[in-house]
Design an enzyme around this catalytic site. Structure first.
Site, PDB file in Angstrom:
ATOM      1  N   HIS A  56      -6.327  -5.373  11.337  1.00  0.00           N
ATOM      2  CA  HIS A  56      -5.384  -5.828  10.300  1.00  0.00           C
ATOM      3  C   HIS A  56      -3.986  -5.328  10.668  1.00  0.00           C
ATOM      4  O   HIS A  56      -3.036  -6.097  10.734  1.00  0.00           O
ATOM      5  CB  HIS A  56      -5.848  -5.291   8.950  1.00  0.00           C
ATOM      6  CG  HIS A  56      -4.951  -5.642   7.805  1.00  0.00           C
ATOM      7  ND1 HIS A  56      -4.789  -6.928   7.360  1.00  0.00           N
ATOM      8  CD2 HIS A  56      -4.155  -4.870   7.015  1.00  0.00           C
ATOM      9  CE1 HIS A  56      -3.925  -6.920   6.339  1.00  0.00           C
ATOM     10  NE2 HIS A  56      -3.526  -5.691   6.115  1.00  0.00           N
ATOM     11  N   HIS A  63       0.827  -1.220   0.000  1.00  0.00           N
ATOM     12  CA  HIS A  63       0.000   0.000   0.000  1.00  0.00           C
ATOM     13  C   HIS A  63       0.857   1.264   0.000  1.00  0.00           C
ATOM     14  O   HIS A  63       0.337   2.366  -0.161  1.00  0.00           O
ATOM     15  CB  HIS A  63      -0.941   0.015   1.219  1.00  0.00           C
ATOM     16  CG  HIS A  63      -1.992  -1.053   1.129  1.00  0.00           C
ATOM     17  ND1 HIS A  63      -3.317  -0.781   0.866  1.00  0.00           N
ATOM     18  CD2 HIS A  63      -1.895  -2.402   1.210  1.00  0.00           C
ATOM     19  CE1 HIS A  63      -3.996  -1.916   0.811  1.00  0.00           C
ATOM     20  NE2 HIS A  63      -3.148  -2.920   1.022  1.00  0.00           N
TER      21      HIS A  63
HETATM   22 ZN   LIG Z   1      -2.404  -4.783   4.510  1.00  0.00          ZN
END
Ligand SMILES: [Zn+2]
Length: 255
Positions: A114, A61
């Site tokens: 997460h 990301h």
């Molecule tokens: Zn992730």
């Protein structure tokens, strides 16, 4: 509705997305898995990058941030709790903060689980939420750094957003997620319809997202851990929702 979006694939199964304010011209990348697809999407739309809004620190990301920052001198906004793990951060944000993108206002919601510092960006007026790896179409992120309690609380926050909110998530996992969800709720007719819809989209080479909060509430097993029929279906009738959630997540990890 001054907001426009462009969705595109990055890496193997990541999504990149651009958010553009047509009044001011401001354009944000939500996360930056890699630079080249972001630049290609900017070029195709004729937009210039002004901001990168980061959801969490994972490399898939953030890998494109450094290159994009040096080329566009854009502002990089990142979650306070993970800023030290994210390159080139200009502004840190936390629960309740507002991020302005031209005329658009994104509300920051913390969704740990997460990762511990994961945030999502909700643009109420435009009915959009960018959820990174917290929520997926018919799925949710792996609970890597947090606890099932944290993740369940985070998912409930997202479930409480208006039904017509469009969800942009970080990965194309829908087909595999539906296959798993059918093992939890084999008789859910909404899930069966979503399976047929996703199959049509994938066959035509189309993305299966965005999806809406309202539709996810009816078919995503991770948002339905407090429905008695879901608990009963996995042999956990009467158990606390967080335990049901943890069991569904554990089954998915092994699926
Ligand atoms: Zn992730």
């Amino acid at each position: 509705m001054p907001a426009e979006t462009r969705l595109f694939r990055c890496l193997s199964d990541n999504y990149g997305v651009l958010l553009h304010d047509s009044e001011s011209g401001a354009t944000a990348a939500i996360d930056a898995p890699e630079a080249a697809p972001v630049e290609a999407a900017l070029k195709a739309a004729g937009w210039r990058l002004t901001d990168i809004l980061v959801t969490h620190h994972h490399a898939d990301h953030t890998g494109g941030i450094a290159a994009l920052k040096s080329k566009y001198k854009c502002r990089v906004v990142a979650p306070e709790k993970e800023a030290a793990k994210i390159p080139a951060v200009d502004e840190i944000v936390r629960e309740g903060d507002k991020v302005l993108l031209g005329k658009l206002t994104a509300n920051v919601i913390e969704t740990p689980g997460h990762t511990l510092g994961h945030i999502v960006y909700w643009i109420h007026a435009e009915k959009l939420v960018f959820v990174g790896d917290t929520l997926f179409s018919i799925g949710c992120g792996r609970v890597i750094e947090g606890t099932p309690e944290m993740m369940w609380d985070s998912l409930k926050k997202l479930r409480d957003l208006p039904n017509d909110t469009e969800i942009y998530c970080g990965h194309e996992y829908t087909a595999a997620n539906i296959k798993f969800a059918r093992t939890i709720e084999p008789d859910n007719p909404v899930l069966a319809a979503r399976e047929a819809e996703a199959k049509r989209e994938i066959e035509r080479g189309l993305p299966t997202i965005p999806v809406s909060i309202g539709d996810e509430k009816l078919a995503n097993p991770f948002l339905r851990a407090d429905h008695p029929e879901v608990a009963a279906g996995i042999g956990m009738a009467g158990k606390p929702a967080v335990e049901v959630f943890a069991e569904i997540r554990a089954r998915k990890n092994k699926f």
